[in-house]
Scaffold this motif. Sequence first.
Motif, short mmCIF file in Angstrom:
data_model
loop_
_atom_site.label_atom_id
_atom_site.label_comp_id
_atom_site.label_asym_id
_atom_site.label_seq_id
_atom_site.Cartn_x
_atom_site.Cartn_y
_atom_site.Cartn_z
N LYS A 187 0.80 -1.31 -0.11
CA LYS A 187 0.03 0.02 0.01
C LYS A 187 0.93 1.31 -0.08
O LYS A 187 0.62 2.20 -0.55
N THR A 188 1.96 1.06 0.83
CA THR A 188 2.79 2.33 0.75
C THR A 188 3.24 2.84 -0.69
O THR A 188 3.38 3.93 -1.07
N LEU A 189 3.69 1.90 -1.49
CA LEU A 189 4.28 2.20 -2.95
C LEU A 189 2.94 2.87 -3.42
O LEU A 189 3.40 3.77 -4.38
N ALA A 190 1.69 2.36 -3.63
CA ALA A 190 0.59 2.93 -4.15
C ALA A 190 0.38 4.48 -3.76
O ALA A 190 0.11 5.18 -4.53
N PHE B 91 2.85 6.54 -5.40
CA PHE B 91 2.58 6.74 -6.56
C PHE B 91 1.46 8.01 -6.85
O PHE B 91 1.61 8.87 -7.67
N ASP B 92 0.52 7.75 -6.01
CA ASP B 92 -0.76 8.90 -6.09
C ASP B 92 -0.10 10.26 -5.75
O ASP B 92 -0.33 11.06 -6.29
N ARG B 93 0.85 10.11 -4.77
CA ARG B 93 1.45 11.51 -4.03
C ARG B 93 2.07 12.31 -5.28
O ARG B 93 2.09 13.27 -5.73
N ARG C 8 -0.02 13.66 -8.07
CA ARG C 8 -0.67 14.60 -7.56
C ARG C 8 0.25 15.90 -7.71
O ARG C 8 0.08 17.15 -8.29
N LYS C 9 1.41 15.84 -7.36
CA LYS C 9 2.53 17.05 -7.05
C LYS C 9 2.77 17.22 -8.39
O LYS C 9 3.04 18.51 -8.78
N GLY C 10 3.13 16.35 -9.41
CA GLY C 10 3.43 16.52 -10.66
C GLY C 10 2.64 17.27 -11.49
O GLY C 10 2.84 18.11 -12.36
#
Length: 149
Positions: free
Chosen positions: A92-95, A98-100, A103-105
């Motif tokens: 879950k941490t990797l997912a 990935f989402d963070r 969003r930041k990008g």
Amino acid sequence: MSFKDFKEKGLIEENPANFKQIATLQVRAMKDITTAETIFGTDPEWAYTIAFQAMLRAAKALILSEGYRPKGREQQRTVVQLTGVILGKGLKTLAIKFDRIRRKGQWFIEDIEKPISKYEVEGAMKDAKEFIEKVIEIARERNPQLSLL
């Protein structure tokens, strides 16, 4: 959400796995992360964006290897969410990373005045590399024929 939920919402559709396409996406993801590392010193924000694109390619390869493809308007978001489902609770941490990074990008693309610090870029590139390696490993474990390409 489950694969069934994504299908019912029209976010994915079944798609027979094309192992050549999947392998090409995986190779390109690794090339993209190398490119991000190369340009980090001259343009860290763009390196961040490329690191996300590398993650996105690897995640798409994973989804294709499961026999699905994203569709609709918000495909990046769908790819991120569905990748989280595939990775499961154990990763879950990797997912979340990935989402963070997604969003930041996106903030950087939409609002150039919101810079991304070199520290954040370094962390994102490290996370992207770990993510890509793990996603490729999972796809190859589930589809041994990918190792032959």
